[in-house]
Design a protein around this motif. Structure first.
Motif, PDB file in Angstrom:
ATOM      1  N   ASN A   1      10.901  16.285  -0.617  1.00 40.25           N
ATOM      2  CA  ASN A   1      11.490  15.014  -0.413  1.00 40.25           C
ATOM      3  C   ASN A   1      11.643  14.614   0.738  1.00 40.25           C
ATOM      4  O   ASN A   1      11.336  13.311   1.342  1.00 40.25           O
ATOM      5  CB  ASN A   1      12.155  14.618  -1.391  1.00 40.25           C
ATOM      6  N   TRP A   2      12.233  15.227   1.446  1.00 39.31           N
ATOM      7  CA  TRP A   2      12.722  14.932   2.990  1.00 39.31           C
ATOM      8  C   TRP A   2      11.644  14.693   3.764  1.00 39.31           C
ATOM      9  O   TRP A   2      11.301  14.055   4.496  1.00 39.31           O
ATOM     10  CB  TRP A   2      13.784  16.054   3.675  1.00 39.31           C
ATOM     11  N   TRP A   3      10.561  15.551   3.618  1.00 32.51           N
ATOM     12  CA  TRP A   3       9.321  15.687   4.261  1.00 32.51           C
ATOM     13  C   TRP A   3       8.652  14.072   4.174  1.00 32.51           C
ATOM     14  O   TRP A   3       8.076  13.493   4.979  1.00 32.51           O
ATOM     15  CB  TRP A   3       8.465  16.726   4.300  1.00 32.51           C
ATOM     16  N   GLY A   4       8.683  13.911   2.865  1.00 33.91           N
ATOM     17  CA  GLY A   4       8.015  12.532   2.223  1.00 33.91           C
ATOM     18  C   GLY A   4       8.727  11.305   2.830  1.00 33.91           C
ATOM     19  O   GLY A   4       8.016  10.491   3.341  1.00 33.91           O
ATOM     20  N   ARG A   5       9.986  11.329   2.667  1.00 32.89           N
ATOM     21  CA  ARG A   5      10.717  10.203   3.290  1.00 32.89           C
ATOM     22  C   ARG A   5      10.723  10.304   4.806  1.00 32.89           C
ATOM     23  O   ARG A   5      10.650   9.096   5.572  1.00 32.89           O
ATOM     24  CB  ARG A   5      12.282  10.298   3.123  1.00 32.89           C
ATOM     25  N   ARG A   6      10.417  11.272   5.524  1.00 33.83           N
ATOM     26  CA  ARG A   6      10.362  11.136   7.116  1.00 33.83           C
ATOM     27  C   ARG A   6       8.850  10.474   7.404  1.00 33.83           C
ATOM     28  O   ARG A   6       9.111   9.790   8.302  1.00 33.83           O
ATOM     29  CB  ARG A   6      10.310  12.605   7.378  1.00 33.83           C
ATOM     30  N   LYS A   7       7.752  10.573   6.441  1.00 33.60           N
ATOM     31  CA  LYS A   7       6.790   9.793   6.756  1.00 33.60           C
ATOM     32  C   LYS A   7       6.782   8.320   6.662  1.00 33.60           C
ATOM     33  O   LYS A   7       6.156   7.535   7.392  1.00 33.60           O
ATOM     34  CB  LYS A   7       5.843  10.303   5.935  1.00 33.60           C
ATOM     35  N   THR A   8       7.872   7.647   5.691  1.00 30.00           N
ATOM     36  CA  THR A   8       7.906   6.321   5.630  1.00 30.00           C
ATOM     37  C   THR A   8       9.267   5.958   6.030  1.00 30.00           C
ATOM     38  O   THR A   8       9.628   4.927   5.681  1.00 30.00           O
ATOM     39  CB  THR A   8       8.189   6.047   4.045  1.00 30.00           C
ATOM     40  N   ARG A   9       9.835   6.515   7.050  1.00 31.69           N
ATOM     41  CA  ARG A   9      10.871   6.192   7.729  1.00 31.69           C
ATOM     42  C   ARG A   9      10.835   4.707   8.643  1.00 31.69           C
ATOM     43  O   ARG A   9      11.883   4.083   8.355  1.00 31.69           O
ATOM     44  CB  ARG A   9      11.563   7.272   8.742  1.00 31.69           C
ATOM     45  N   ASN A  10       9.561   4.592   9.067  1.00 28.74           N
ATOM     46  CA  ASN A  10       9.287   3.318   9.961  1.00 28.74           C
ATOM     47  C   ASN A  10       9.034   2.347   8.990  1.00 28.74           C
ATOM     48  O   ASN A  10       9.139   0.895   9.621  1.00 28.74           O
ATOM     49  CB  ASN A  10       8.131   3.601  10.868  1.00 28.74           C
ATOM     50  N   ASN A  11       9.065   2.295   7.618  1.00 29.89           N
ATOM     51  CA  ASN A  11       8.860   1.176   6.915  1.00 29.89           C
ATOM     52  C   ASN A  11       9.830   0.264   6.593  1.00 29.89           C
ATOM     53  O   ASN A  11      10.978   1.110   6.312  1.00 29.89           O
ATOM     54  CB  ASN A  11       8.082   1.393   5.744  1.00 29.89           C
ATOM     55  N   PRO A  12       9.938  -0.998   6.532  1.00 27.56           N
ATOM     56  CA  PRO A  12      11.211  -1.434   6.369  1.00 27.56           C
ATOM     57  C   PRO A  12      11.405  -1.545   4.835  1.00 27.56           C
ATOM     58  O   PRO A  12      10.521  -1.258   4.074  1.00 27.56           O
ATOM     59  CB  PRO A  12      10.802  -3.143   6.608  1.00 27.56           C
ATOM     60  N   GLU A  13      12.703  -1.801   4.459  1.00 23.48           N
ATOM     61  CA  GLU A  13      13.107  -1.709   2.787  1.00 23.48           C
ATOM     62  C   GLU A  13      12.357  -2.469   2.040  1.00 23.48           C
ATOM     63  O   GLU A  13      11.984  -2.064   0.884  1.00 23.48           O
ATOM     64  CB  GLU A  13      14.639  -1.775   2.974  1.00 23.48           C
ATOM     65  N   ASN A  14      11.953  -3.714   2.494  1.00 27.55           N
ATOM     66  CA  ASN A  14      11.190  -4.770   1.629  1.00 27.55           C
ATOM     67  C   ASN A  14       9.867  -4.104   1.095  1.00 27.55           C
ATOM     68  O   ASN A  14       9.133  -4.763   0.362  1.00 27.55           O
ATOM     69  CB  ASN A  14      11.415  -6.228   2.130  1.00 27.55           C
ATOM     70  N   LEU A  15       9.352  -3.188   2.254  1.00 28.14           N
ATOM     71  CA  LEU A  15       8.007  -2.879   2.125  1.00 28.14           C
ATOM     72  C   LEU A  15       7.915  -1.666   1.341  1.00 28.14           C
ATOM     73  O   LEU A  15       6.860  -0.870   0.843  1.00 28.14           O
ATOM     74  CB  LEU A  15       7.247  -2.727   3.537  1.00 28.14           C
ATOM     75  N   TYR A  16       9.049  -1.016   1.147  1.00 31.00           N
ATOM     76  CA  TYR A  16       9.042   0.502   0.397  1.00 31.00           C
ATOM     77  C   TYR A  16      10.299   0.431  -0.683  1.00 31.00           C
ATOM     78  O   TYR A  16      11.370   0.439  -0.339  1.00 31.00           O
ATOM     79  CB  TYR A  16       9.608   1.391   1.638  1.00 31.00           C
ATOM     80  N   SER A  17       9.786  -0.301  -1.580  1.00 32.74           N
ATOM     81  CA  SER A  17      10.802  -0.604  -2.661  1.00 32.74           C
ATOM     82  C   SER A  17      11.399   0.806  -3.417  1.00 32.74           C
ATOM     83  O   SER A  17      10.675   1.845  -3.069  1.00 32.74           O
ATOM     84  CB  SER A  17      10.062  -1.504  -3.896  1.00 32.74           C
ATOM     85  N   ARG A  18      12.435   0.394  -4.375  1.00 37.54           N
ATOM     86  CA  ARG A  18      13.179   1.728  -5.110  1.00 37.54           C
ATOM     87  C   ARG A  18      12.186   2.264  -5.781  1.00 37.54           C
ATOM     88  O   ARG A  18      12.073   3.380  -5.829  1.00 37.54           O
ATOM     89  CB  ARG A  18      14.239   0.671  -5.743  1.00 37.54           C
ATOM     90  N   TRP A  19      11.294   1.500  -6.635  1.00 36.41           N
ATOM     91  CA  TRP A  19      10.326   2.194  -7.600  1.00 36.41           C
ATOM     92  C   TRP A  19       9.414   2.885  -6.786  1.00 36.41           C
ATOM     93  O   TRP A  19       8.917   4.123  -7.344  1.00 36.41           O
ATOM     94  CB  TRP A  19       9.753   1.085  -8.450  1.00 36.41           C
ATOM     95  N   GLU A  20       8.943   2.869  -5.516  1.00 30.16           N
ATOM     96  CA  GLU A  20       8.209   3.472  -4.875  1.00 30.16           C
ATOM     97  C   GLU A  20       8.800   4.582  -4.461  1.00 30.16           C
ATOM     98  O   GLU A  20       8.037   5.663  -4.283  1.00 30.16           O
ATOM     99  CB  GLU A  20       7.502   2.679  -3.363  1.00 30.16           C
ATOM    100  N   GLN A  21       9.882   4.696  -4.007  1.00 29.34           N
ATOM    101  CA  GLN A  21      10.712   5.748  -3.603  1.00 29.34           C
ATOM    102  C   GLN A  21      10.825   6.908  -4.702  1.00 29.34           C
ATOM    103  O   GLN A  21      10.526   7.908  -4.598  1.00 29.34           O
ATOM    104  CB  GLN A  21      12.050   5.456  -3.013  1.00 29.34           C
ATOM    105  N   ASP A  22      11.267   6.134  -5.833  1.00 25.03           N
ATOM    106  CA  ASP A  22      11.209   7.222  -6.923  1.00 25.03           C
ATOM    107  C   ASP A  22      10.121   7.668  -7.426  1.00 25.03           C
ATOM    108  O   ASP A  22       9.827   8.852  -7.849  1.00 25.03           O
ATOM    109  CB  ASP A  22      11.899   6.309  -8.020  1.00 25.03           C
TER     110      ASP A  22
END
Length: 577
Positions: free
Chosen positions: A300-321
């Motif tokens: 999960n850490w490696w997956g979040r690392r790839k999307t770290r540059n995305n702003p919060e409004n483009l990477y919603s909570r349901w997408e994170q889940d």
């Protein structure tokens, strides 16, 4: 242990070398510390604890059945039968089976797998499982060869290295060999386990089971059979084979005609079995918790690392889940398997390691919290599925509970020294005030060093010893039946067999009596189920009765007196039920 540690007794007993040529004669009191540790577990209290655990297993399983019945009622699964699942075909089965036939239950055409194809697939599957089980046995033999090969090296190293002299009483060559072999065996177990998991899933997919329940049952049996042999084979070897087929000085038995079979420590093989169990069981639990907690977190850490540059409004909570790890259809399967293997450790060999239940309890306290953290933070929410029991795992636990009585009886009889001590105490002791005095001298046979063949004789004998002692019950060299078993050996063997028969029968009788006494379904749950069935029947029959009365009031001639009586009869039957 006091006699072994006594310089006037253990210090004067010269033992025969434990390996050919390279090993030297040694004094019995060098095993003082290990004999004291062995006494912690090898005593009469362990026997009663083993009997208690045999009965506890039955209580555990019976109370689990009651708990399961209560859960089944609370989750409204009383009327849920697994036969319903038999009608639900796996999508893989429907996709791979091109031929069709009529289902006798649904009377509909559905795909099926021809008998010839099933037979071929089962043959391939069975051969693969046998190959992997043979691979485990081969790896265990390799570890045994390692133990036989390195013992002489450890003995020579500890004798010639001055820095190891202060701890020579604690770290004996036997202990060093046992610990390193156990660690090596644990590494091999983990590697084989990792490989076989993928093989087991592949061959189960190849069989094309018809339903999800069939798929899980087949995979469960394959995985359990493999892991049973994988985890317990080394423990069975130490418990029941090591030191049993050694021979005697001058006529030792050899593996592959090259390596001399291992002997037990003069304090017994029980301490080595304890070491083996501790390393394998504790290592498995630690590794399992690390694997369950750290691997998903890293993914999960490696997956979040790839999307770290995305702003919060483009990477919603349901997408994170959604990007969390998938629990999968076999998620609970591995949890069940882990608990069943642990159940085996705390029941099959509890006579040799009474601390195993404590280790299991500590692990489970930690594991509950690790699993809750893992499921709520590292995985997507699992998809719920109905089940009215734990399925085939219940039968596996029942089988292990019965096997545990047999294994513990054999451990107490053949691995521990309890029976030989009791035979000496009651039949051969000559000192009424101290009945156990002289036991060590009695349990060691005498060998004349001049009878050693060149293959076995040590290279050096600096103190010019004439005789050495070894662990067995054989006549001395000056007897007419030299080196043959004494009558005491046969008395001890008869006592061991009698003990096994008596202990097994006593524990089995108590087990089956306890199982018969404790009902599988609690009385209050049974009453609630009957009450609900009665109310359901009553509502249905009252509805039928009302409809019948309406028809009578309308003058419907078809509503005969017989229908009325039949409906009243069903009402009475439901009340009786």
């Amino acid at each position: 242990s006091k006699e072994i540690c006594n310089p006037a007794i253990g210090g004067e007993i010269i033992m025969c070398p434990l390996c050919d040529r390279e090993c030297e004669y040694w004094r019995l009191n060098t095993t003082c510390v290990s004999s004291e540790y062995s006494h912690l577990f090898d005593n009469v209290a362990t026997l009663f604890f083993a009997i208690f655990m045999g009965i506890w297993v039955t209580l555990f399983l019976e109370f689990w059945k009651r708990r399961q019945a209560r859960l089944k009622y609370e989750w409204d699964l009383v009327d849920f039968e697994e036969e319903q699942q038999q009608l639900q075909l796996r999508p893989e089965y429907e996709a791979k089976c091109t031929q069709k036939k009529k289902n006798p239950v649904t009377q509909e055409m559905e795909p099926y797998l021809p008998i010839t194809s099933q037979a071929v697939r089962f043959c391939i599957s069975g051969t693969t499982v046998l190959f992997w089980v043979s691979l485990i046995i081969a790896s265990m033999i390799a570890v045994i060869v390692y133990r036989l090969a390195v013992y002489a090296a450890f003995a020579s190293l500890m004798e010639n290295t001055q820095t190891l002299q202060p701890i020579s009483g604690l770290l004996t060559p036997q202990l060093a060999t046992s610990v390193t072999a156990s660690c090596l065996n644990f590494v091999i177990i983990m590697i084989l386990n990792f490989l076989y998991e993928r093989i087991a899933i592949w061959i189960t997919d190849m069989e094309i089971p018809r339903t999800h329940m069939e798929y899980e049952n087949r995979l469960t049996m394959k995985m359990f059979l493999f892991q049973f042999v994988n985890y317990y084979s080394s423990c069975f070897y130490v418990a029941f084979f090591k030191g049993k087929f050694v021979g005697y000085p001058g006529a030792y038995t050899y593996m592959f005609n090259r390596w001399r079979n291992e002997e037990c420590d003069p304090a017994g093989c029980l301490i080595e079995l304890t070491t083996q169990l501790t390393i394998v069981m504790a290592g498995k639990q630690i590794w399992g918790n690390i694997q369950e907690a750290i691997v998903p977190w890293i993914c999960n850490w490696w997956g979040r690392r790839k999307t770290r540059n995305n702003p919060e409004n483009l990477y919603s909570r349901w997408e994170q889940d959604h990007d969390l790890q998938t629990f999968g259809a076999l998620g609970l399967f591995y949890e069940y398997l882990e608990m069943v293997i642990q159940f085996g450790f705390i029941t099959l060999f509890v006579a040799s390691f009474p601390l195993a239940p404590l280790l299991a309890l500590m692990n489970n306290i930690l594991e509950i919290r690790v699993d809750s953290w893992k499921l709520t933070t590292q995985y997507r929410r699992p998809v719920a599925a109905k089940a009215h029991s734990i399925g085939v795992w219940q039968e596996i636990l029942n089988g292990m509970a019965i096997l545990s009585v047999v294994t513990n009886a054999f451990i107490v009889a053949f691995t521990s020294d309890m029976i030989p001590r009791l035979v000496y105490y009651y039949a051969y002791s000559e000192n009424e005030d101290l009945p156990m005095s002289g036991y060590i001298n009695n349990s060691l046979s005498v060998f004349q060093i001049s009878d050693f063949p060149d293959r076995n004789k040590p290279k050096e004998n600096p103190e010019n010893f004439v005789i050495c002692r070894y662990r067995d019950y054989r006549y001395p060299p000056d007897h007419e039946r030299r080196y043959l078993h004494t009558m005491q050996f046969w008395h001890i063997l008869a006592a061991k067999l009698a003990f096994i028969i008596i202990m097994e029968h006593v524990v089995f009788i108590v087990k089956f009596f306890v199982a018969w006494m404790i009902p599988d379904v609690p009385a209050d749950v049974k009453a609630k189920i009957k009450r609900e069935k009665y109310l359901t029947q009553k509502i249905l029959h009252e509805y039928e009765l009302e409809k019948l009365k309406e028809r009578l009031c309308r003058g419907d001639k078809q509503a005969t007196k017989k229908e009325f009586i039949a409906t009243e009869g069903r009402m009475e039957l439901s009340r009786a039920m």
